[in-house]
Design an enzyme around this catalytic site. Structure first.
Site, PDB file in Angstrom:
ATOM      1  N   GLU A 289      67.292  14.417  23.535  1.00 50.62           N
ATOM      2  CA  GLU A 289      67.588  13.481  24.619  1.00 50.62           C
ATOM      3  C   GLU A 289      68.818  13.973  25.377  1.00 50.62           C
ATOM      4  OE1 GLU A 289      68.360   8.650  24.773  1.00 50.62           O
ATOM      5  OE2 GLU A 289      69.236   9.818  23.155  1.00 50.62           O
TER       6      GLU A 289
ATOM      7  N   LYS B  73      61.637   5.868  28.315  1.00 48.64           N
ATOM      8  CA  LYS B  73      62.078   5.099  27.153  1.00 48.64           C
ATOM      9  C   LYS B  73      61.756   3.616  27.339  1.00 48.64           C
ATOM     10  CE  LYS B  73      66.265   4.663  24.263  1.00 48.64           C
ATOM     11  NZ  LYS B  73      67.689   5.072  24.170  1.00 48.64           N
TER      12      LYS B  73
ATOM     13  N   CYS C 266      65.105   8.132  20.851  1.00 49.80           N
ATOM     14  CA  CYS C 266      66.275   7.625  20.137  1.00 49.80           C
ATOM     15  C   CYS C 266      66.062   6.206  19.598  1.00 49.80           C
ATOM     16  CB  CYS C 266      67.499   7.706  21.036  1.00 49.80           C
ATOM     17  SG  CYS C 266      69.068   7.381  20.173  1.00 49.80           S
TER      18      CYS C 266
END
Length: 522
Positions: free
Chosen positions: A287, A344, A395
């Site tokens: 990321e 995301k 994440c």
């Protein structure tokens, strides 16, 4: 000398209890709740002590059993503080120098309140027949609430995430993380109630079964965890370019992150050209490697992709043509450049999306770093990368149940978790995060590739074992052969159904206690 005053009200066997012990009992229960929370923290990664987690729930079950709702809340809150304060110590490592202890204390308190609600509910349902089952279901209900509230929730520290290995982990393949949480709570509540029932010398069968059945079920499921390739294999390389260990100052070091990972990818290409490393089929970068406009222009990343000759997946901040700002993963392909993308889905509150900006400035450095909120994606991330259909979660996404479930249902044969954990130094945060990926591997029967800027990067087998991993704050490339799998586990097929069933069990038990109290009054 006068004899001590005695009472018979607090003893199950009707024997008198000295006044001194009666006065000390609340303090002993409070201490037991705090120590139970600390024990649950001790069961958490990086320590591989999965069996401690149900042993930590057991004292909580003992101290709330048969208590009033208010007392149950208080004991649950103390349990939560004992657990959350040390578990979330990485927030203090991250923000403490500039913002002091308040963000850490505030988040830990909010999360502990939900565990207080769990304690309150457990106290209410502990009087029902089959108490361990209802107590465990109520714990799940409270966990589901904190996974979604406030501001999208904060699922860190779920009971399931204390189980990246051990006898209860295989249950993830059937009912996902929520079933693992239920199993840990059920074993713990069964043990706690069993202790109370043994003192009373009756009704021990149900709690004994509650303590044993989840363990036996996990052991029975272990042989069914699939690890064999079903769509061939792929050689995957992970580039961990490293990041400076400078905490908040990393906010403005985007160029350093980009250059470090381009350097790492070039080193990988050199190793491949020299025959030191087999040519991979896919390369995964972390990321926040790039920062791209609508054209996805990145000549250095394009060049290293051409040199490697295979798809390269990299994360970065991206602005879309309509001005929308997102945290994205982009697949770069030799000859054609930027291809499939994933945005995301679960944004970090007070970082990637910032409610109450004027107030948030007091507790978050991201208010000034990002002048506009990021926008979450709403589609599963399945990227075409050569022969691999790569399911991606960025994440924080890995803490939520829906991201990889959607990717696996949409045909992902391999999962990846690009992440940037460099903010948190050498704290336990990266280990806690890695444990989530290990559970997701078993939940969906897929190998998982974790690519972190500064560690811990890892290649995880479908049974949750770590095949290869990096050290923290080192520039290090990993590579390994992974199975590509297509079979859906029951957990993948069922999706959110186990969450709804167990939550409704907990809610139904609470409703039953209300009806029972009304009936008793009548």
């Amino acid at each position: 000398m006068s004899a001590p005053t005695v009472t018979t009200q607090d003893r199950a066997d009707g024997q008198p209890r000295p006044r001194l012990l009666r006065r000390a009992a609340p303090w002993l229960r409070a201490a037991a709740a705090v120590l139970a929370g600390l024990l649950l923290y001790a069961a958490s990664p990086p320590r591989d002590l999965w069996w401690l987690a149900p042993l930590a729930v057991a004292p909580l079950a003992v101290v709330v059993h048969g208590r009033r709702t208010r007392a149950g809340f208080g004991h649950g809150l103390l349990f939560g503080l004992g657990y959350m304060l040390p578990l979330l110590g990485w927030i203090q490592d991250f923000l403490g120098v500039q913002f002091g202890p308040w963000p850490w204390l505030g988040v830990a308190l909010v999360e502990a309140v939900f565990l207080g609600l769990a304690g309150a509910g457990m106290a209410r349902v502990s009087r029902l027949p089959g108490a361990p089952v209802w107590m465990a279901a109520v714990f799940v209900l409270a966990e589901v609430l904190r996974d979604s509230q406030p501001f999208g929730g904060f699922p860190w520290g779920r009971l399931a995430f204390t189980q990246p290995s051990g006898a209860l982990l295989p249950l993830a393949s059937v009912g996902g993380a929520v079933l693992v949480t239920f199993a840990v709570a059920l074993v713990g509540c069964g043990l706690g109630v069993l202790v109370l029932r043994l003192r009373a010398r009756d009704r021990w069968v149900v709690p004994a079964a509650a303590a044993l059945v989840p363990l036996l079920a996990g052991a029975a499921l272990q042989p069914s965890i699939g690890v064999e390739p079903q769509a061939g294999t792929a050689r995957v390389a992970v580039v961990q370019g490293n990041a400076p260990d400078i905490g908040l100052d990393l906010l403005y070091e985007d160029d350093v992150l980009h250059d470090n990972h381009i350097r790492g990818a070039r080193q990988l290409a050199a190793d491949v050209d020299a025959g030191r490393v087999p040519r991979p089929d896919l390369v995964v970068l972390p990321e926040q490697v790039g920062s791209w406009g609508p054209t996805r222009y990145d000549p250095q990343l394009t060049a290293v992709t051409e040199r490697l000759g295979v798809p390269v997946v990299a994360g970065g901040f991206a602005v879309d043509r309509d001005g929308t700002f997102r945290n994205r993963i982009v697949a770069w392909n030799p000859g054609s450049g930027a291809g499939d993308e994933y945005a995301k889905q679960h944004l970090v509150p007070f970082a990637e999306t910032i409610p109450m900006r004027s107030v948030a400035r007091l507790v978050s450095p991201f208010v000034d770093r990002f002048q506009q909120d990021m926008v979450p994606g709403d589609l599963p991330g399945v990227l075409r990368a050569g022969a691999v259909r790569l399911g991606v979660g960025l994440c924080y996404d890995v803490a939520y149940d829906d991201v990889f479930a959607g990717a696996a249902r949409d045909g992902a044969t391999l999962l990846a978790v690009p992440t940037n954990n460099a903010w948190y130094g050498h704290s336990e945060m990266s280990w806690q995060h890695l444990a989530m990926s290990r559970l997701r591997a078993v939940e969906h029967g897929r190998a998982v590739v974790v690519s972190a800027t500064s560690g811990i990067s890892a290649i995880i087998a479908p049974d949750g074992t770590i095949a290869n991993r990096s050290e923290q704050f080192t520039a290090q490339n990993l590579d390994g052969e992974v199975p590509l799998r297509t079979e859906r586990t029951p957990a993948t097929a069922l999706g959110a159904a186990p969450t709804w069933v167990l939550s409704l069990l907990g809610a139904g038990a609470l409703v039953a206690t209300a009806r029972r109290r009304t009936h008793d009054k009548n």
